[in-house]
Motif scaffolding. Structure first.
Motif, mmCIF file in Angstrom:
data_model
loop_
_atom_site.group_PDB
_atom_site.id
_atom_site.type_symbol
_atom_site.label_atom_id
_atom_site.label_comp_id
_atom_site.label_asym_id
_atom_site.label_seq_id
_atom_site.Cartn_x
_atom_site.Cartn_y
_atom_site.Cartn_z
ATOM 1 N N ARG A 1 34.134 -4.383 26.083
ATOM 2 C CA ARG A 1 33.938 -5.952 26.021
ATOM 3 C C ARG A 1 32.695 -6.012 25.226
ATOM 4 N N HIS A 2 32.081 -5.743 25.363
ATOM 5 C CA HIS A 2 29.949 -5.646 25.113
ATOM 6 C C HIS A 2 29.990 -4.817 23.249
ATOM 7 N N ALA A 3 30.845 -3.606 23.241
ATOM 8 C CA ALA A 3 30.572 -3.010 22.136
ATOM 9 C C ALA A 3 31.536 -3.897 20.714
ATOM 10 N N VAL A 4 32.782 -4.611 21.489
ATOM 11 C CA VAL A 4 33.448 -5.397 20.073
ATOM 12 C C VAL A 4 32.307 -6.755 19.557
ATOM 13 N N ALA A 5 31.682 -6.270 21.035
ATOM 14 C CA ALA A 5 31.203 -8.360 20.807
ATOM 15 C C ALA A 5 29.097 -7.796 19.908
ATOM 16 N N GLY A 6 29.155 -6.721 19.983
ATOM 17 C CA GLY A 6 27.710 -6.319 19.930
ATOM 18 C C GLY A 6 26.494 -6.449 20.470
ATOM 19 N N ILE A 7 26.607 -6.908 21.596
ATOM 20 C CA ILE A 7 25.742 -7.118 22.409
ATOM 21 C C ILE A 7 25.831 -5.563 23.956
ATOM 22 N N GLY A 8 24.466 -5.722 24.191
ATOM 23 C CA GLY A 8 24.644 -4.550 24.949
ATOM 24 C C GLY A 8 25.126 -5.369 26.797
ATOM 25 N N GLY A 9 23.936 -4.567 27.819
ATOM 26 C CA GLY A 9 24.168 -4.890 29.189
ATOM 27 C C GLY A 9 23.357 -5.812 29.618
ATOM 28 N N VAL A 10 22.917 -6.078 30.909
ATOM 29 C CA VAL A 10 22.396 -6.724 31.663
ATOM 30 C C VAL A 10 20.647 -6.650 31.487
ATOM 31 N N GLY A 11 20.794 -5.180 31.642
ATOM 32 C CA GLY A 11 19.163 -4.484 31.265
ATOM 33 C C GLY A 11 19.058 -3.547 30.591
ATOM 34 N N LEU A 12 18.754 -2.060 30.857
ATOM 35 C CA LEU A 12 18.475 -1.380 29.387
ATOM 36 C C LEU A 12 19.728 -0.300 28.756
ATOM 37 N N LEU A 13 20.271 -0.766 28.835
ATOM 38 C CA LEU A 13 21.782 -0.469 27.493
ATOM 39 C C LEU A 13 21.884 -1.728 27.279
ATOM 40 N N THR A 14 21.184 -1.050 25.753
ATOM 41 C CA THR A 14 21.181 -2.349 24.390
ATOM 42 C C THR A 14 21.867 -1.455 24.358
ATOM 43 N N PRO A 15 22.293 -2.541 22.662
ATOM 44 C CA PRO A 15 23.323 -2.572 22.180
ATOM 45 C C PRO A 15 24.535 -1.168 21.291
ATOM 46 N N GLU A 16 23.119 -0.350 21.177
ATOM 47 C CA GLU A 16 23.315 0.876 20.677
ATOM 48 C C GLU A 16 23.859 1.884 21.147
ATOM 49 N N LEU A 17 23.113 1.612 22.630
ATOM 50 C CA LEU A 17 23.797 2.413 23.924
ATOM 51 C C LEU A 17 25.067 2.132 24.062
ATOM 52 N N THR A 18 25.498 0.633 23.909
ATOM 53 C CA THR A 18 26.244 0.400 24.925
ATOM 54 C C THR A 18 28.007 0.790 23.575
ATOM 55 N N GLN A 19 27.229 1.156 22.401
ATOM 56 C CA GLN A 19 28.498 1.819 21.569
ATOM 57 C C GLN A 19 28.439 3.112 21.442
ATOM 58 N N GLU A 20 27.648 3.666 21.749
ATOM 59 C CA GLU A 20 27.434 4.949 22.606
ATOM 60 C C GLU A 20 28.185 5.450 23.163
ATOM 61 N N PHE A 21 27.928 4.560 24.252
ATOM 62 C CA PHE A 21 28.357 4.841 25.675
ATOM 63 C C PHE A 21 30.313 4.989 25.488
ATOM 64 N N TYR A 22 30.511 3.784 24.363
ATOM 65 C CA TYR A 22 32.267 2.703 24.046
ATOM 66 C C TYR A 22 32.966 4.651 23.481
ATOM 67 N N ASP A 23 31.843 5.040 22.703
ATOM 68 C CA ASP A 23 32.129 5.765 21.279
ATOM 69 C C ASP A 23 32.377 6.889 21.988
ATOM 70 N N ALA A 24 31.888 7.506 23.387
ATOM 71 C CA ALA A 24 31.588 8.799 23.511
ATOM 72 C C ALA A 24 32.956 8.962 24.268
ATOM 73 N N ARG A 25 33.835 10.038 23.570
ATOM 74 C CA ARG A 25 34.949 11.177 24.598
ATOM 75 C C ARG A 25 34.515 12.481 25.265
ATOM 76 N N LEU A 26 35.048 12.513 26.402
ATOM 77 C CA LEU A 26 35.202 13.815 27.131
ATOM 78 C C LEU A 26 35.472 14.403 27.273
ATOM 79 N N PHE A 27 35.796 15.268 26.555
ATOM 80 C CA PHE A 27 37.007 16.907 25.924
ATOM 81 C C PHE A 27 36.646 16.030 24.684
ATOM 82 N N ASP A 28 36.315 15.393 24.099
ATOM 83 C CA ASP A 28 36.440 14.118 22.573
ATOM 84 C C ASP A 28 37.761 14.124 22.559
#
Length: 350
Positions: free
Chosen positions: A135-162
């Motif tokens: 939800r936050h990646a789509v809205a372009g926002i971060g989490g409640v703490g140190l998970l910034t919008p950029e890190l949230t997007q990276e986390f959202y895009d991350a793939r195990l074994f691609d």
């Protein structure tokens, strides 16, 4: 923000702090920031931090379990005392006596569940963080703490074994690209999660219970839960995001290794594991003394001999008890000994 969200906010902030901290460390070591393996290792790092913090509670859990086993015979006496009594007064009396035993020995059944009870809120916080990522990646926002919008997007895009995203579960995986591969990965991890949970409980029941503990109702409940819990995890595992499944599986591995060490080195007295440990020590020329310390077998044998000698001296020094003798018996004894009955006392030494 709802009530649950408000209660979980501090834990979500802490979870994000640990995840981002490990992510930054692995990035500094040269790993790709958006790679799935980087975030997977960050989740593993979260497990290590959480479980290391729970070690004091685990030690308390072990002590509580030992105390519960020590008072098991007394608890059975209370249960036998009120067996078959269904009235309210008997139930209240049984409850009072049981609680008095717990208070006297400084333990409760809940104490043995403390590590799991403390870990569950952290588990739900991670579940909430992973659910918020989409939800936050789509809205372009971060989490409640140190998970910034950029890190949230990276986390959202991350793939195990691609292939598999950290935030997908078995229900939503079918709608993802390469969904079948993601489903296979999730199924394998869920099976491993359940198997590790089952094996951990099995080694406790099969190796680390004394014969007395295997006769109570608690043992029967443990055997039932051994097979019921996997069924519960099969149902709930369908809805766990991949990141949560990884967290739970790695946490189970920690528990499994931790239990193996405890059962091997600090087994329950009288259990099969305790007998196996005594045999291992005997082969090394060692034994366990009365204080539970490992000592050379010569010292142990000398101590046992000393205790036997002290017991024999104590019995020899104990004064003989005077047993009362009836008047008729006293007369018979006096006549038999050739003395007048009046000269014989009314007690004999035995």
């Amino acid at each position: 923000m709802d009530i649950i969200g408000t209660l979980l906010w501090p834990l979500k902030w802490a979870v994000e702090l640990v995840l981002v901290g490990w992510h930054q460390l692995f990035t500094l070591l040269g790993m790709a920031p958006a790679a799935g393996i980087t975030w997977v290792l960050s989740i593993v790092g979260l497990v290590l931090i959480v479980r290391a913090a729970l070690i004091p509670l685990f030690v308390r859990q072990i002590k509580s379990q030992r105390k519960m086993m020590e008072i098991a015979p007394e608890l059975r006496k209370v249960q036998e005392k009120y067996r078959g009594k269904k009235d309210q007064l008997s139930r209240e009396a049984m409850s009072r006596e049981t609680m008095a035993l717990y208070k006297k020995h400084g333990t409760t059944p809940v104490s043995s569940c403390l590590p799991l009870l403390v870990q569950m809120p952290i588990f739900f916080a991670l579940f909430s963080v992973l659910n918020d990522v989409s939800r936050h990646a789509v809205a372009g926002i971060g989490g409640v703490g140190l998970l910034t919008p950029e890190l949230t997007q990276e986390f959202y895009d991350a793939r195990l074994f691609d292939v598999a995203s950290m935030h997908v579960n078995l229900v939503t995986a079918w709608t993802q690209p390469d969904g079948q591969v993601t489903v296979i990965i999730l199924l394998v991890l869920v099976v491993l999660m359940i198997a590790s949970q089952f094996f951990t409980q099995l080694q406790i029941i099969s190796k680390n219970l004394s014969p007395e503990a295997k006769t109570g109702q608690a043992y029967q409940m443990q055997k039932i839960m051994l097979y019921i819990l996997p069924l519960a995890f099969i149902f709930s595992g369908v809805f766990f995001p991949l990141g949560v499944v990884i967290y739970w599986f790695v946490s189970n591995l920690w528990t499994m290794v931790q239990q193996f060490v405890v059962i091997r080195e600090m087994p329950t007295p009288g259990s099969d594991a305790a007998k196996a440990r005594e045999e291992r020590l005997a082969r090394k020329g060692k034994a366990i003394d009365a204080q539970g310390k490992v000592v050379p077998i010569e010292k142990y044998q000398a101590e046992q001999q000393r205790l036997v000698e002290e017991a024999e001296r104590a019995r020899a020094a104990t004064p003989k008890r005077q047993q009362p003798v009836g008047k008729q018996r006293a007369k018979k004894q006096a006549t038999k000994n050739g003395r007048p009955a009046g000269e014989t006392g009314t007690a004999r030494t035995s």
